[in-house]
Structures are given as C-alpha cells and as structure tokens.
Design an enzyme around this catalytic site. Structure first.
Site, mmCIF file in Angstrom:
data_model
loop_
_atom_site.group_PDB
_atom_site.id
_atom_site.type_symbol
_atom_site.label_atom_id
_atom_site.label_comp_id
_atom_site.label_asym_id
_atom_site.label_seq_id
_atom_site.Cartn_x
_atom_site.Cartn_y
_atom_site.Cartn_z
ATOM 1 N N THR A 184 1.068 -1.111 0.018
ATOM 2 C CA THR A 184 -0.466 0.092 -0.279
ATOM 3 C C THR A 184 0.627 1.621 -0.150
ATOM 4 O O THR A 184 2.042 1.024 0.757
ATOM 5 C CB THR A 184 -0.810 0.036 0.829
ATOM 6 O OG1 THR A 184 -1.577 -1.201 1.021
ATOM 7 C CG2 THR A 184 -1.557 1.206 1.439
ATOM 8 N N VAL A 213 -13.206 -3.619 2.044
ATOM 9 C CA VAL A 213 -12.733 -2.645 2.032
ATOM 10 C C VAL A 213 -11.494 -2.715 3.242
ATOM 11 O O VAL A 213 -12.579 -3.001 4.199
ATOM 12 C CB VAL A 213 -13.453 -1.485 1.631
ATOM 13 C CG1 VAL A 213 -12.776 -0.471 2.006
ATOM 14 C CG2 VAL A 213 -14.142 -1.581 0.329
ATOM 15 N N GLY A 214 -10.269 -1.983 3.448
ATOM 16 C CA GLY A 214 -9.954 -2.242 4.719
ATOM 17 C C GLY A 214 -10.045 -0.448 4.890
ATOM 18 O O GLY A 214 -10.614 0.098 4.480
ATOM 19 N N ASP A 215 -8.429 -0.352 5.538
ATOM 20 C CA ASP A 215 -8.695 0.899 6.144
ATOM 21 C C ASP A 215 -7.975 1.973 5.660
ATOM 22 O O ASP A 215 -8.425 3.267 6.061
ATOM 23 C CB ASP A 215 -7.781 0.993 7.107
ATOM 24 C CG ASP A 215 -6.094 0.318 7.006
ATOM 25 O OD1 ASP A 215 -6.002 0.002 6.390
ATOM 26 O OD2 ASP A 215 -5.314 0.864 7.159
ATOM 27 N N THR A 234 -0.325 1.862 6.496
ATOM 28 C CA THR A 234 -0.193 -0.037 6.593
ATOM 29 C C THR A 234 -0.181 -0.635 7.026
ATOM 30 O O THR A 234 -0.236 -0.502 7.694
ATOM 31 C CB THR A 234 0.664 0.216 4.960
ATOM 32 O OG1 THR A 234 0.949 -0.830 4.826
ATOM 33 C CG2 THR A 234 2.178 0.301 5.844
ATOM 34 N N GLY A 235 -0.889 -1.745 6.575
ATOM 35 C CA GLY A 235 -0.680 -2.881 7.547
ATOM 36 C C GLY A 235 -1.901 -3.403 7.223
ATOM 37 O O GLY A 235 -2.898 -3.535 6.240
ATOM 38 N N GLY A 237 -5.730 -4.544 7.718
ATOM 39 C CA GLY A 237 -6.726 -3.594 8.093
ATOM 40 C C GLY A 237 -7.608 -3.464 8.632
ATOM 41 O O GLY A 237 -8.070 -2.272 9.025
HETATM 42 N N1 ASP Z 1 -4.152 -1.489 4.840
HETATM 43 C C1 ASP Z 1 -3.939 -2.257 3.766
HETATM 44 C C2 ASP Z 1 -5.744 -3.058 3.354
HETATM 45 O O1 ASP Z 1 -5.892 -3.514 4.813
HETATM 46 C C3 ASP Z 1 -3.321 -3.004 3.334
HETATM 47 C C4 ASP Z 1 -1.591 -2.673 2.837
HETATM 48 O O2 ASP Z 1 -1.280 -1.732 3.469
HETATM 49 O O3 ASP Z 1 -0.989 -3.035 2.692
HETATM 50 O O4 ASP Z 1 -5.759 -2.807 2.734
#
Ligand code: ASP
Length: 318
Positions: A184, A213-215, A234-235, A237
């Site tokens: 991300t 859908v993530g964060d 990022t992480g 989500g």
């Molecule tokens: N946070 C993003 C999600 O969960 C993924 C990522 O940060 O790589 O969609």
C-alpha cells in the site's frame, strides 16, 4: 526591507507498504528499483512543496508516482481479488480545512488518489464506492481510465495462486492474513504555509472477496490530517479500522499533548499488536517532525526533513 514572512519548513514522508520484506526473495536489483521509485515519489512531492504548492497537491503527486510503480500494491501492481480482478481504494485529506475525499472498490481508474481528490474538490460527499464512483469519474475527463487488467503484474498473480493454495490446504491458514498485504502507498506533507495533508492508496489484500474494504480509504482509520499532524497507515486493515489508528494518533497529539513519535509508537507498537494486528505508519507534525514507525519486518519508506536531509529505507533496522 522585505515584508514577506520567513519561509516555513517543508517536510514530506512517503510509504510503499509494510510487511514481511525478505532480502533474499527481494534481491538487490529489485531493492534498487524500489529505492529509485521511492526517490522519484519524494522528488515529485518535494517539487510541489518547494515551488510554494500545497501539502494536498504534494501528497497527490507523490502517491501518483507510487501508484504507477509496479512494486507497490496500489494502481499498477495492485493485488488480485479472489476472482482474479483488482478493486482499488484511496483517500486524501486536507488538514487545514478537514476536507477529505475517498473512493473504494474501483476497477478502471489509473490513479485512484486523483479520483479521491476530485471527490474532495468537486462533490458534496466524502466517500464514493464501486459503480457510483466510476460514474463520478466519467464526469471528469482529466481522470484517466484503464482496463482492469492494466493493474495486473505477474508477481501479484503468483501471490494470488499461493494464497489460494494455502487456503485450500487449511481453512485455518486462510484466517491468518498476515503477509497477504504490503505495498500500500501513502504520503504526508507539510507545506510552506504550515498546512498538512495525507493520502493513502491500495489494492487491499490478496484474495479478498465480498467487496472487502480495508482501512486505506477510511478517513480516521488509514488516513488523517488536521492542523496538528498528518498520518497515513499501512498494515492489516481490519485491525487498523478497529483501532481507528490514524485518528487515534492525532487525538493523542491534540488532546493529550503527546509528542507525535510517542503517540505513533503507542498505537502502532502497542494497541494494534495487542489486538492481533501489525503494520506501520508515516506521520508528520506542524513543526516538521517526521515519524516512521513499523511493527513488521519492513516498510518501504522515504522522507525529506525540514533541514533538507532525505533518505529511503526498506527493512526495519535500515
Ligand atoms: N491496509 C491495507 C488494507 O488492509 C493493506 C496494506 O496496507 O498493505 O487494505
């Protein structure tokens, strides 16, 4: 005598995602290309700031470069959904006026962060999803459209095959989504007027389904900017949503007077892992303090501090 007020410090930080970044698998050549792309993104954002442009324009410019680079999980190079497509999410926030724009589940816009910016500027709304967001994109000829497979890369296709193989082996394994993300992208910037902005863009998580859908497109979870600080996450989500990470960091700074570094560390190294998640953040405060915090083994990242010093890094201890 000049009546101009003294120029305020400029600062910028970017990320290209947190996760398990294994040096052996990555290889020197790929690492060099990633450093080069991070540098290009820093240059793009800094050029805006140095010419007196806004933090909002700077984060959009930096994120566009990262969306176009194939190594990162955003735009070209985004991860695959379970049915072999790409669904992209992005958000952007202006800290001065708390204006924000976000899109989720879009399939045919080359630079999702640009569409998020149009939502911020040209709509009465904050968050548009799926087909409706694409219809809104149709109204803006400056938003470049591409076929869905424009986002595909071979590396991401192999990641989908591997994720589906693991899932078939054991449903148990499919519940542990650790390592299914990283790449991300995001940016935070402080401009010469002292205003902050943040933006984040992603393909989400490999093998996602059911419109997950993530964060990243959620204002307050993956992205936040106010008058005190700007944050891009990022992480994993789901954990970033449940801990409203970006806003929690900003709230600690604003209401408790925490130093930005302490606030970011408490949340990213304390709260999120305590609930089972992992990841990283980049953050900036109005004095230009740059904070890059990660609980994973790596996070692609870059920064330019107010004194002009700059760098890029991949692994936690770089
Ligand atoms: N946070 C993003 C999600 O969960 C993924 C990522 O940060 O790589 O969609």
């Amino acid at each position: 005598m000049s009546t101009q007020s003294p120029r305020r410090p400029l600062a910028l930080a970017i990320h290209g995602g947190a996760g398990v970044i294994d040096t052996a698998t990555l290889g020197d050549a790929a690492a060099q290309r990633i450093h080069a792309d991070l540098d290009r993104a820093l240059d793009a954002g800094h050029a805006v700031l140095a010419s007196g442009g806004s933090a909002l324009d700077a984060v959009e410019a930096a994120v566009c470069v990262l969306e176009d680079a194939p190594h990162f999980n955003a735009g070209h190079g985004a991860v695959f959904t379970a049915d072999g497509r790409h669904e992209l999410d992005a958000s952007i926030m202006d800290g001065q006026h708390r204006r924000a724009g976000a899109v989720a589940g879009i399939a045919g816009v080359r630079n999702p962060v640009r569409l998020a910016r149009r939502v911020l500027e040209d709509s009465p709304h904050v968050f548009l999803i799926g087909a409706g967001a694409e219809q809104f994109a149709d109204l803006h000829p400056d938003i470049e459209r591409v076929p869905n497979d424009w986002f595909s890369t071979e590396v991401r296709r192999l990641q989908l095959v591997e994720a589906q193989r693991q899932e078939q082996q054991a449903w148990e394994a499919s519940q542990d989504l650790r390592g299914r993300y990283f790449g991300t992208v995001g940016a935070v910037a402080l401009d010469s007027r002292g205003h902050l902005a943040a933006a984040t863009s992603t393909g989400g998580m490999t093998n996602k389904r059911w419109g997950r859908v993530g964060d990243s497109p959620l204002i307050g979870a993956g992205t936040w900017a106010d008058a005190h600080c700007a944050v891009s996450c990022t992480g994993w989500g789901e954990y970033y949503i449940r801990n409203v990470v970006a806003h929690d960091i900003a709230a600690r700074v604003r209401y408790r007077g925490d130093r930005l570094r302490d606030a970011a560390e408490d949340v990213v190294l304390g709260e999120v892992p305590a609930h089972g998640g992992d990841g990283g953040v980049i953050a900036l405060d109005r004095d230009g303090n740059v904070v890059l915090v990660l609980s994973t083994r790596g996070m692609y990242r870059g920064w330019i501090r107010p004194d002009g010093s700059r760098g890029t890094a991949i692994h936690r201890d770089d």
